[in-house]
Design an enzyme around this catalytic site. Structure first.
Site, mmCIF file in Angstrom:
data_model
loop_
_atom_site.group_PDB
_atom_site.id
_atom_site.type_symbol
_atom_site.label_atom_id
_atom_site.label_comp_id
_atom_site.label_asym_id
_atom_site.label_seq_id
_atom_site.Cartn_x
_atom_site.Cartn_y
_atom_site.Cartn_z
ATOM 1 N N HIS A 300 0.695 -1.303 0.047
ATOM 2 C CA HIS A 300 -0.017 0.107 0.019
ATOM 3 C C HIS A 300 0.865 1.077 0.067
ATOM 4 O O HIS A 300 1.902 1.164 0.761
ATOM 5 C CB HIS A 300 -0.849 0.013 1.175
ATOM 6 C CG HIS A 300 -2.002 1.024 1.153
ATOM 7 N ND1 HIS A 300 -2.090 2.208 1.293
ATOM 8 C CD2 HIS A 300 -3.434 0.659 0.597
ATOM 9 C CE1 HIS A 300 -3.034 2.768 0.995
ATOM 10 N NE2 HIS A 300 -3.879 1.875 0.808
ATOM 11 N N ASP A 357 -8.093 -5.114 0.045
ATOM 12 C CA ASP A 357 -8.487 -6.112 -0.991
ATOM 13 C C ASP A 357 -8.115 -7.616 -0.985
ATOM 14 O O ASP A 357 -8.685 -8.588 -1.665
ATOM 15 C CB ASP A 357 -7.961 -5.570 -2.328
ATOM 16 C CG ASP A 357 -8.548 -4.493 -2.831
ATOM 17 O OD1 ASP A 357 -9.758 -4.123 -2.562
ATOM 18 O OD2 ASP A 357 -7.946 -3.426 -3.357
#
Ligand code: ACO
Length: 418
Positions: A300, A357
């Site tokens: 991320h 996700d």
């Protein structure tokens, strides 16, 4: 805390102001940099660039902390519904009982779409990805909304109509007739009924599924200046309309490095399973710089520690699977991939942890949402965040977003036709 930074360029001394956020995050204000020095900054991917001041959500990427309007995500997930969260994100405070009732009732009032939209949907090829369809329908929705409505009503229209567009898209894909909203149900229960009800059969709501959907929508509700939200703000800064801006945000979200990763994660886990379950081989593949493959659902831009949303999503996935009595080899595999990746120095050194996700697709699958619809569910969850940023961008009077570049093409030359 310093209020200016001093620096020298080619022997000239300059001062630039420093601005601070609530948690002392600091930024050098370079808005006058080019004017005073002739230099611009170069920051591909905006890794070091703040584009606005915002008070909607806050991420501490080092601690793995997420706040919506100051409230920790862990408290919101256990104490609020998605609609309360949407109100909070859009308006800045949690609603009291009367405000929540009025907000929910107003959304229900807009719980229908013009019949022309069904005709438009009928003419879209069934092979088109649901994210493309949703983005297109959101754009065209503008044509059927009264332009003189108050801006606040536009937000309610979108909150009411997006679930209908998503459900219609899904139903068309699998050959079910169009559906209508049920005003007697709460937001998530209505969403489930619109997706899964079958003509001439009564639809039985499962509170376990409703609760899981509510939680996953909340987890997606806002995430400061991510790619799709920045897209929404950028369009809004050019004074594009709300529907066009949200539609563009959806297109950005569709990308595999952003929201499209949820579909890619399940496809990756299925491929690992199908190829014999050799996780180590896939981890090595992700580490190989000559191979474009990446471990989907890992890494991320901001989190350099656990994504707090992924921690919650993992628990929700475990609970929903256990409560529904499903056995899902994909969940066990995902946990194994996480364990093995986090024992590997490559992932540890680069601080690559599971993101939202990684586990969200497992929840969607458990509640019956097919892979192609995963990113659509993400969009339904992110809607309040996109709208709040669009609203904030207008209130802030942010200037039109227009970066500069360093040109590396030809020097000026003349056309010489042969
Ligand atoms: N698998 C393997 N290596 C990775 C991964 C991954 N999933 N993610 C990052 N890396 C490596 C990169 O190769 C790079 O290595 P290098 O320094 O040796 O060149 C390093 O880690 C830093 O990665 P960047 O791509 O520079 O980081 P950035 O902040 O630009 O990208 C992103 C973040 C796009 C999320 C990235 O981690 C990624 O591609 N992850 C997989 C896709 C994914 O899960 N996306 C969903 C993100 S969450 C969301 O949008 C809702």
């Amino acid at each position: 805390m310093c209020s200016v930074v001093n620096f020298n360029i080619n022997g000239y001394h300059y001062k630039l102001p420093v601005i601070y956020g609530t948690f002392c995050e600091k930024a050098i204000n370079i808005s006058k940099l080019r004017e005073s020095t002739g230099f611009i900054t170069f920051d591909p991917g905006f890794k070091n660039t703040g584009i606005t001041k915002s008070s909607i959500s806050f991420i501490d990427g080092e601690k793995g902390e997420l706040l919506y309007r100051g409230y920790p995500i862990e408290q919101i997930i256990n104490q609020c519904s998605f609609i309360e969260t949407s109100y909070l994100i859009l308006n800045g405070e949690l609603p009291n009982t009367a405000q929540l009732k009025s907000f929910s009732e107003k959304i229900k009032k807009f719980n229908s779409i013009h019949k022309e939209i069904n005709k438009i949907l009928d003419n879209i090829p069934n092979s088109y990805h649901p994210m493309g369809i949703l983005s297109f329908l959101t754009h065209i929705l503008d044509a059927f909304i009264n332009n003189s409505l108050r801006e606040e009503d536009l937000y309610l229209h979108l909150l009411a109509k997006l679930p209908i567009l998503a459900a219609l898209t899904y139903r068309k894909k699998i050959g079910l007739p169009p559906t209508y909203a049920d005003p007697h149900l709460d937001y998530t229960s209505n969403l489930l009924k619109m997706f899964f009800s079958i003509p001439n059969q009564s639809y039985e709501l499962n509170p376990i599924i409703s609760d899981a959907l509510n939680k996953i929508l909340i987890l997606h509700a806002d995430h400061e200046q991510n790619c799709s939200t920045t897209t929404v703000r950028l369009l809004g800064s050019a004074h594009a309309g709300l529907f066009a801006s949200i539609s563009a945000g959806m297109s950005a979200l569709w990308g595999k490095l952003h929201g499209g990763a949820n579909q890619a994660v399940i496809e990756m886990l299925e491929a690992i399973l199908k190829s014999g379950g050799n996780i180590k081989k896939w981890i090595e593949k992700a580490k190989n710089k000559k191979d474009p493959f990446r471990l989907m659902g890992f890494g991320h831009r901001i989190y350099k520690n656990f994504d707090p949303r992924a921690k919650i999503a993992k628990k929700v996935a475990e609970n929903v699977i256990q409560q529904l009595g499903i056995s899902d080899p994909i969940l066990e595999l995902a946990k194994d991939v996480e364990r093995k990746a986090l024992q590997d120095s490559y992932f540890l050194e680069k601080k690559l942890y599971p993101n939202i996700d990684f586990y969200s697709g497992i929840i969607y699958q458990a509640i019956g949402i097919p892979k192609e619809m995963f990113t659509v569910m993400f969009a339904l969850g992110r809607l309040p965040g996109w709208m709040a940023h669009w609203k904030e961008m207008k209130l802030n009077k942010d200037p039109i977003g227009r970066p500069r570049q360093i040109y590396i093409g030809y020097k000026k030359r003349n056309i010489k036709k042969k």
